[in-house]
Structure formats: structure tokens, C-alpha cells
Scaffold this motif. Sequence first.
Motif, PDB file in Angstrom:
ATOM      1  N   GLY A 265       0.699  -1.171   0.033  1.00 30.39           N
ATOM      2  CA  GLY A 265       0.002   0.064   0.180  1.00 30.39           C
ATOM      3  C   GLY A 265       0.871   1.196   0.112  1.00 30.39           C
ATOM      4  N   ILE A 266       0.232   2.356  -0.672  1.00 33.61           N
ATOM      5  CA  ILE A 266       1.254   3.562  -0.646  1.00 33.61           C
ATOM      6  C   ILE A 266      -0.002   4.679  -0.487  1.00 33.61           C
ATOM      7  CG2 ILE A 266       0.814   3.892  -3.166  1.00 33.61           C
ATOM      8  CD1 ILE A 266       4.032   4.604  -3.242  1.00 33.61           C
ATOM      9  N   GLY A 267       0.650   5.856  -0.097  1.00 35.15           N
ATOM     10  CA  GLY A 267      -0.039   7.087   0.219  1.00 35.15           C
ATOM     11  C   GLY A 267      -0.775   6.976   1.700  1.00 35.15           C
ATOM     12  N   GLU A 268      -1.964   7.920   1.824  1.00 33.31           N
ATOM     13  CA  GLU A 268      -2.514   8.039   3.258  1.00 33.31           C
ATOM     14  C   GLU A 268      -3.216   6.862   3.617  1.00 33.31           C
ATOM     15  OE1 GLU A 268      -5.308  11.269   3.271  1.00 33.31           O
ATOM     16  OE2 GLU A 268      -4.004  12.751   2.305  1.00 33.31           O
ATOM     17  N   ASP A 269      -3.691   5.999   2.930  1.00 38.27           N
ATOM     18  CA  ASP A 269      -4.387   4.794   3.243  1.00 38.27           C
ATOM     19  C   ASP A 269      -3.534   3.548   3.060  1.00 38.27           C
ATOM     20  OD1 ASP A 269      -6.668   6.167   4.186  1.00 38.27           O
ATOM     21  OD2 ASP A 269      -7.575   6.009   2.078  1.00 38.27           O
ATOM     22  N   ALA A 270      -2.221   3.751   3.427  1.00 38.23           N
ATOM     23  CA  ALA A 270      -1.008   2.617   3.066  1.00 38.23           C
ATOM     24  C   ALA A 270      -1.423   1.411   3.783  1.00 38.23           C
ATOM     25  CB  ALA A 270       0.236   3.247   3.278  1.00 38.23           C
ATOM     26  N   VAL A 271      -1.843   1.537   4.896  1.00 36.59           N
ATOM     27  CA  VAL A 271      -2.147   0.252   5.780  1.00 36.59           C
ATOM     28  C   VAL A 271      -3.434  -0.494   5.466  1.00 36.59           C
ATOM     29  CG1 VAL A 271      -2.338  -0.546   8.318  1.00 36.59           C
ATOM     30  CG2 VAL A 271      -0.819   0.988   7.591  1.00 36.59           C
ATOM     31  N   GLU A 272      -4.183   0.299   5.197  1.00 35.66           N
ATOM     32  CA  GLU A 272      -5.689  -0.428   4.661  1.00 35.66           C
ATOM     33  C   GLU A 272      -5.525  -0.965   3.129  1.00 35.66           C
ATOM     34  OE1 GLU A 272      -5.533   2.629   5.818  1.00 35.66           O
ATOM     35  OE2 GLU A 272      -6.481   2.417   7.728  1.00 35.66           O
ATOM     36  N   ASP A 273      -4.976  -0.143   2.394  1.00 37.99           N
ATOM     37  CA  ASP A 273      -4.429  -0.645   0.891  1.00 37.99           C
ATOM     38  C   ASP A 273      -3.789  -2.094   0.902  1.00 37.99           C
ATOM     39  OD1 ASP A 273      -5.768   1.504   0.060  1.00 37.99           O
ATOM     40  OD2 ASP A 273      -4.113   2.568  -0.581  1.00 37.99           O
ATOM     41  N   ALA A 274      -2.627  -2.178   1.563  1.00 37.49           N
ATOM     42  CA  ALA A 274      -1.708  -3.256   1.750  1.00 37.49           C
ATOM     43  C   ALA A 274      -2.570  -4.459   2.294  1.00 37.49           C
ATOM     44  CB  ALA A 274      -0.419  -3.024   2.730  1.00 37.49           C
ATOM     45  N   GLN A 275      -3.401  -4.107   3.579  1.00 38.21           N
ATOM     46  CA  GLN A 275      -4.287  -5.222   3.918  1.00 38.21           C
ATOM     47  C   GLN A 275      -5.418  -5.680   2.936  1.00 38.21           C
ATOM     48  OE1 GLN A 275      -3.712  -6.859   6.908  1.00 38.21           O
ATOM     49  NE2 GLN A 275      -5.216  -8.282   6.641  1.00 38.21           N
ATOM     50  N   GLU A 276      -5.939  -4.893   2.046  1.00 36.34           N
ATOM     51  CA  GLU A 276      -6.726  -5.363   1.016  1.00 36.34           C
ATOM     52  C   GLU A 276      -6.094  -6.126   0.192  1.00 36.34           C
ATOM     53  OE1 GLU A 276     -10.252  -6.247  -0.687  1.00 36.34           O
ATOM     54  OE2 GLU A 276     -10.063  -5.272   1.358  1.00 36.34           O
TER      55      GLU A 276
ATOM     56  N   ALA B 293       3.442   0.924   3.051  1.00 36.58           N
ATOM     57  CA  ALA B 293       3.084  -0.395   3.877  1.00 36.58           C
ATOM     58  C   ALA B 293       3.309  -1.617   3.044  1.00 36.58           C
ATOM     59  CB  ALA B 293       1.750  -0.321   4.921  1.00 36.58           C
ATOM     60  N   MET B 294       3.789  -2.637   3.806  1.00 39.45           N
ATOM     61  CA  MET B 294       3.765  -3.937   3.040  1.00 39.45           C
ATOM     62  C   MET B 294       3.678  -4.951   4.031  1.00 39.45           C
ATOM     63  SD  MET B 294       6.869  -5.458   0.828  1.00 39.45           S
ATOM     64  CE  MET B 294       7.814  -6.571   1.475  1.00 39.45           C
ATOM     65  N   THR B 295       2.848  -5.847   3.700  1.00 38.59           N
ATOM     66  CA  THR B 295       2.744  -7.161   4.620  1.00 38.59           C
ATOM     67  C   THR B 295       2.886  -8.367   3.677  1.00 38.59           C
ATOM     68  OG1 THR B 295       0.778  -8.341   5.955  1.00 38.59           O
ATOM     69  CG2 THR B 295       0.082  -7.001   4.045  1.00 38.59           C
ATOM     70  N   TRP B 296       2.985  -9.556   4.337  1.00 33.30           N
ATOM     71  CA  TRP B 296       3.361 -10.733   3.693  1.00 33.30           C
ATOM     72  C   TRP B 296       3.261 -11.883   4.527  1.00 33.30           C
ATOM     73  CZ3 TRP B 296       6.980  -7.222   5.033  1.00 33.30           C
ATOM     74  CH2 TRP B 296       8.001  -7.615   6.043  1.00 33.30           C
ATOM     75  N   CYS B 297       3.057 -13.201   4.305  1.00 28.31           N
ATOM     76  CA  CYS B 297       3.457 -14.436   5.014  1.00 28.31           C
ATOM     77  C   CYS B 297       3.316 -15.570   3.914  1.00 28.31           C
ATOM     78  CB  CYS B 297       2.133 -14.548   5.697  1.00 28.31           C
ATOM     79  SG  CYS B 297       0.808 -15.085   5.131  1.00 28.31           S
ATOM     80  N   TRP B 298       3.594 -16.578   4.212  1.00 34.24           N
ATOM     81  CA  TRP B 298       3.684 -17.999   3.349  1.00 34.24           C
ATOM     82  C   TRP B 298       2.557 -18.637   3.765  1.00 34.24           C
ATOM     83  CZ3 TRP B 298       7.546 -18.445  -0.021  1.00 34.24           C
ATOM     84  CH2 TRP B 298       8.818 -17.631   0.264  1.00 34.24           C
ATOM     85  N   VAL B 299       2.137 -19.439   2.719  1.00 38.57           N
ATOM     86  CA  VAL B 299       0.800 -20.116   2.768  1.00 38.57           C
ATOM     87  C   VAL B 299       1.195 -21.453   1.819  1.00 38.57           C
ATOM     88  CG1 VAL B 299      -0.301 -19.107   0.878  1.00 38.57           C
ATOM     89  CG2 VAL B 299      -1.627 -20.458   2.471  1.00 38.57           C
ATOM     90  N   GLY B 300       0.792 -22.727   2.369  1.00 42.07           N
ATOM     91  CA  GLY B 300       1.182 -24.019   1.638  1.00 42.07           C
ATOM     92  C   GLY B 300       0.576 -25.135   2.231  1.00 42.07           C
ATOM     93  N   TYR B 301       0.742 -26.303   1.192  1.00 44.74           N
ATOM     94  CA  TYR B 301       0.139 -27.571   1.686  1.00 44.74           C
ATOM     95  C   TYR B 301       1.306 -28.364   1.634  1.00 44.74           C
ATOM     96  CZ  TYR B 301      -4.377 -25.532   0.682  1.00 44.74           C
ATOM     97  OH  TYR B 301      -5.516 -24.893   0.820  1.00 44.74           O
ATOM     98  N   GLU B 302       0.976 -29.474   2.382  1.00 43.84           N
ATOM     99  CA  GLU B 302       1.901 -30.780   2.336  1.00 43.84           C
ATOM    100  C   GLU B 302       1.233 -31.847   1.621  1.00 43.84           C
ATOM    101  OE1 GLU B 302       5.419 -32.933   3.437  1.00 43.84           O
ATOM    102  OE2 GLU B 302       4.846 -30.839   4.042  1.00 43.84           O
ATOM    103  N   SER B 303       2.050 -32.351   0.792  1.00 40.19           N
ATOM    104  CA  SER B 303       1.687 -33.414  -0.011  1.00 40.19           C
ATOM    105  C   SER B 303       2.496 -34.694   0.089  1.00 40.19           C
ATOM    106  CB  SER B 303       2.020 -32.961  -1.637  1.00 40.19           C
ATOM    107  OG  SER B 303       2.013 -33.996  -2.483  1.00 40.19           O
ATOM    108  N   ILE B 304       1.475 -35.623   0.305  1.00 43.02           N
ATOM    109  CA  ILE B 304       2.185 -37.236   0.775  1.00 43.02           C
ATOM    110  C   ILE B 304       1.831 -38.102  -0.168  1.00 43.02           C
ATOM    111  CG2 ILE B 304       2.569 -39.008   2.591  1.00 43.02           C
ATOM    112  CD1 ILE B 304       1.722 -36.544   4.571  1.00 43.02           C
TER     113      ILE B 304
END
Length: 136
Positions: free
Chosen positions: A52-63, A119-130
Motif C-alpha cells: 500500500g502507498i499513500g494516506e491509506d497505505a496500511v488499509e490498501d496493503a491489507q486489502e 506499508a507492506m505485509t506478507w506471509c507464506w501459505v502452503g500444503y503438504e503433499s504425501i
Amino acid sequence: MSKRGEHQPKMDMKVKKRDKRRKDHPPRHGIVDVLACAPLSRFHYELVVGNGIGEDAVEDAQEAFRRAWEMRRQKAFESASTHPDSLGKNCVVAEHRVIGPFSSAQDWRIDLDSEPATAMTWCWVGYESITFCKPP
């Protein structure tokens, strides 16, 4: 008393051919074949990022993060759902399981002092394959 001839087998009875049946199929090694086809496991993951960038950077990053989450989760699931290309020697797929989703904690980098604010937010998402294999 019974007569001696009653206990002897009659000539018109069928005789089982055990030797022929054994020659048709070579003996299997049992547990040795199973050990050669060990289960395969792999973690399929994707990075989810929202900016996100600007006045609403946090809200934009979350969206942006919310929109990216579903696409990245689906991509990781599709990757985990495919059967692996390399199995053990002379093995076939017996069962394929997908477990998840798993994700890391969502992390943030917010810089409200810069012009414009970011503002920048991140995480990892994944699945285990057996994949469980079996001898053919």
C-alpha cells in the motif's frame, strides 16, 4: 468291517497340479518390495504479499493481501494435488494426500514517515503433499 478297496483313491478323481501353479508366478519378496517404495512428501508453498502507498497505505496493503491470499492458496493447493514425477524404482501411486493449508504469521513493514507513506505485509501459505507408493 470295511473292505480294503474302499479306502484307495479312485482313478477318475482329479489330481491337483500344485507344481504348475507355482511355476506360473515367480515368488515375490514381500517386504523388500514395500521398502523400495517409500512414501514421498513435499511442502508446496507460495508467498502472499500486499503493498500500500499513500494516506491509506496500511488499509490498501491489507486489502491487497486479502485478494492475493486466495489466489496464492489455490496455486499452492493445485501444486500439491499433482502426483510427483519421480517415484521409486518399479513403484506406482497407491494413495495421494494433501494436508493444509499451513501459513506463517503475517508480518508487516510500515513506514509512515516517508513521503508518500508505504506499508507492506506478507506471509507464506502452503500444503503438504504425501504420496504413498506400492509395488506394481
